[in-house]
Design an enzyme around this catalytic site. Sequence first.
Site, PDB file in Angstrom:
ATOM      1  N   HIS A  28      12.418  -2.283   3.613  1.00  0.00           N
ATOM      2  CA  HIS A  28      11.576  -1.035   3.905  1.00  0.00           C
ATOM      3  C   HIS A  28      12.512   0.079   3.603  1.00  0.00           C
ATOM      4  O   HIS A  28      13.816   0.189   3.788  1.00  0.00           O
ATOM      5  CB  HIS A  28      11.454  -0.997   5.555  1.00  0.00           C
ATOM      6  CG  HIS A  28      10.276  -1.877   5.975  1.00  0.00           C
ATOM      7  ND1 HIS A  28       9.111  -2.095   5.486  1.00  0.00           N
ATOM      8  CD2 HIS A  28      10.669  -3.249   6.662  1.00  0.00           C
ATOM      9  CE1 HIS A  28       8.710  -2.853   5.960  1.00  0.00           C
ATOM     10  NE2 HIS A  28       9.238  -3.686   6.717  1.00  0.00           N
ATOM     11  N   ASN A  40       8.179  -5.340  -0.044  1.00  0.00           N
ATOM     12  CA  ASN A  40       8.220  -4.200   0.936  1.00  0.00           C
ATOM     13  C   ASN A  40       6.291  -4.041   1.060  1.00  0.00           C
ATOM     14  O   ASN A  40       5.686  -3.453   0.237  1.00  0.00           O
ATOM     15  CB  ASN A  40       8.576  -2.852   0.036  1.00  0.00           C
ATOM     16  CG  ASN A  40       8.270  -1.672   1.200  1.00  0.00           C
ATOM     17  OD1 ASN A  40       7.782  -1.818   2.253  1.00  0.00           O
ATOM     18  ND2 ASN A  40       8.870  -0.717   0.770  1.00  0.00           N
ATOM     19  N   ARG A  94      11.433   5.359  13.654  1.00  0.00           N
ATOM     20  CA  ARG A  94      10.185   6.012  13.704  1.00  0.00           C
ATOM     21  C   ARG A  94       9.042   5.804  14.561  1.00  0.00           C
ATOM     22  O   ARG A  94       9.883   5.539  15.761  1.00  0.00           O
ATOM     23  CB  ARG A  94       9.526   5.645  12.112  1.00  0.00           C
ATOM     24  CG  ARG A  94      10.612   6.045  11.022  1.00  0.00           C
ATOM     25  CD  ARG A  94      10.139   5.701   9.619  1.00  0.00           C
ATOM     26  NE  ARG A  94       9.086   6.540   9.310  1.00  0.00           N
ATOM     27  CZ  ARG A  94       7.991   6.370   8.185  1.00  0.00           C
ATOM     28  NH1 ARG A  94       8.330   5.540   7.495  1.00  0.00           N
ATOM     29  NH2 ARG A  94       6.924   7.229   7.948  1.00  0.00           N
ATOM     30  N   TYR A  96      10.934   9.276   1.992  1.00  0.00           N
ATOM     31  CA  TYR A  96      11.069   7.898   0.857  1.00  0.00           C
ATOM     32  C   TYR A  96      11.743   8.337  -0.284  1.00  0.00           C
ATOM     33  O   TYR A  96      11.832   7.609  -1.311  1.00  0.00           O
ATOM     34  CB  TYR A  96       9.400   7.527   0.642  1.00  0.00           C
ATOM     35  CG  TYR A  96       8.857   7.024   1.786  1.00  0.00           C
ATOM     36  CD1 TYR A  96       9.129   5.815   2.317  1.00  0.00           C
ATOM     37  CD2 TYR A  96       7.732   7.698   2.231  1.00  0.00           C
ATOM     38  CE1 TYR A  96       8.415   5.322   3.509  1.00  0.00           C
ATOM     39  CE2 TYR A  96       7.122   7.111   3.454  1.00  0.00           C
ATOM     40  CZ  TYR A  96       7.441   6.036   3.984  1.00  0.00           C
ATOM     41  OH  TYR A  96       6.658   5.490   4.961  1.00  0.00           O
ATOM     42  N   ALA A 122       2.607  -0.740   5.342  1.00  0.00           N
ATOM     43  CA  ALA A 122       1.983  -0.668   6.422  1.00  0.00           C
ATOM     44  C   ALA A 122       1.353  -2.132   6.919  1.00  0.00           C
ATOM     45  O   ALA A 122       1.198  -2.270   7.783  1.00  0.00           O
ATOM     46  CB  ALA A 122       0.859   0.476   6.707  1.00  0.00           C
ATOM     47  N   GLU A 159      12.276  -9.153   3.162  1.00  0.00           N
ATOM     48  CA  GLU A 159      11.601  -7.970   3.543  1.00  0.00           C
ATOM     49  C   GLU A 159      12.433  -6.887   3.289  1.00  0.00           C
ATOM     50  O   GLU A 159      13.788  -6.647   3.787  1.00  0.00           O
ATOM     51  CB  GLU A 159      11.051  -8.053   5.295  1.00  0.00           C
ATOM     52  CG  GLU A 159      10.580  -6.933   5.681  1.00  0.00           C
ATOM     53  CD  GLU A 159      10.255  -7.080   7.293  1.00  0.00           C
ATOM     54  OE1 GLU A 159      10.970  -7.692   7.786  1.00  0.00           O
ATOM     55  OE2 GLU A 159       9.240  -6.515   7.890  1.00  0.00           O
ATOM     56  N   PRO A 215       0.824  -1.340  -0.112  1.00  0.00           N
ATOM     57  CA  PRO A 215      -0.121   0.197  -0.135  1.00  0.00           C
ATOM     58  C   PRO A 215       0.883   1.508   0.196  1.00  0.00           C
ATOM     59  O   PRO A 215       1.650   1.230   0.652  1.00  0.00           O
ATOM     60  CB  PRO A 215      -0.895  -0.165   1.346  1.00  0.00           C
ATOM     61  CG  PRO A 215      -1.014  -1.423   1.479  1.00  0.00           C
ATOM     62  CD  PRO A 215       0.271  -2.085   1.130  1.00  0.00           C
ATOM     63  N   ASN A 216       0.376   2.194  -0.855  1.00  0.00           N
ATOM     64  CA  ASN A 216       0.874   3.469  -0.989  1.00  0.00           C
ATOM     65  C   ASN A 216       2.211   3.711  -1.623  1.00  0.00           C
ATOM     66  O   ASN A 216       2.950   5.000  -1.763  1.00  0.00           O
ATOM     67  CB  ASN A 216       1.181   4.339   0.454  1.00  0.00           C
ATOM     68  CG  ASN A 216      -0.287   4.221   1.208  1.00  0.00           C
ATOM     69  OD1 ASN A 216      -1.363   4.811   0.541  1.00  0.00           O
ATOM     70  ND2 ASN A 216      -0.573   3.574   2.321  1.00  0.00           N
TER      71      ASN A 216
HETATM   72  C1  DQA Z   1       7.838   1.206   4.567  1.00  0.00           C
HETATM   73  C2  DQA Z   1       7.469   1.512   6.080  1.00  0.00           C
HETATM   74  C3  DQA Z   1       6.221   1.156   6.564  1.00  0.00           C
HETATM   75  O1  DQA Z   1       6.086   1.598   7.969  1.00  0.00           O
HETATM   76  C4  DQA Z   1       5.344   2.236   6.024  1.00  0.00           C
HETATM   77  O2  DQA Z   1       4.075   2.179   6.285  1.00  0.00           O
HETATM   78  C5  DQA Z   1       5.393   2.139   4.423  1.00  0.00           C
HETATM   79  C6  DQA Z   1       6.814   2.224   3.792  1.00  0.00           C
HETATM   80  C7  DQA Z   1       9.273   1.564   4.067  1.00  0.00           C
HETATM   81  O3  DQA Z   1       9.474   1.357   2.839  1.00  0.00           O
HETATM   82  O4  DQA Z   1       9.858   2.204   4.758  1.00  0.00           O
HETATM   83  O5  DQA Z   1       4.438   2.451   3.684  1.00  0.00           O
HETATM   84  O6  DQA Z   1       7.434  -0.217   4.262  1.00  0.00           O
END
Ligand code: DQA
Length: 141
Positions: free
Chosen positions: A97, A71, A104, A22, A74, A95, A9-10
Amino acid sequence: MKILIINGPNLNLLGRREPGIYGSKSFEDYLSELHTLFPETDISCFQSNHEGAIIDKLHEAGFSADGIVLNAGALTHTSIALADAVAAIPAPVIEVHISNVHAREEFRRHSFIAAKCAGSITGLGLDGYRLALSYFIGRGR
Ligand code: DQA
């Protein structure tokens, strides 16, 4: 070698979403850099904002891919279903990030998927994806 990158997501908004955290590069641009860096590797990418679609993709690719870079955004911090899907497939999953989730908010420190993954890379920006690919490629030699 077949590697699948899954972004949750996002992450479709990379480059525009909170660039201070990011970065300002889109994932499309970064992906073409990965294709140039690893011309012999079959790298595909899937992004979804929907938990079920990501689980379906893990089921679909997880029995044939040589590695999956995940990735989960959330969903990392919320989804037992995603952790179960990672555990259910034979393909190794790394995994990734982009941000340092440990530096954070407290809720980002817990990952449901980490224990089911081969390893985790966090806080190294987009370079985390390249490092995960290098691991899979080195391992496959
Ligand atoms: C993330 C970190 C997550 O906590 C966050 O919700 C994201 C991006 C990262 O790539 O740093 O959407 O996965």
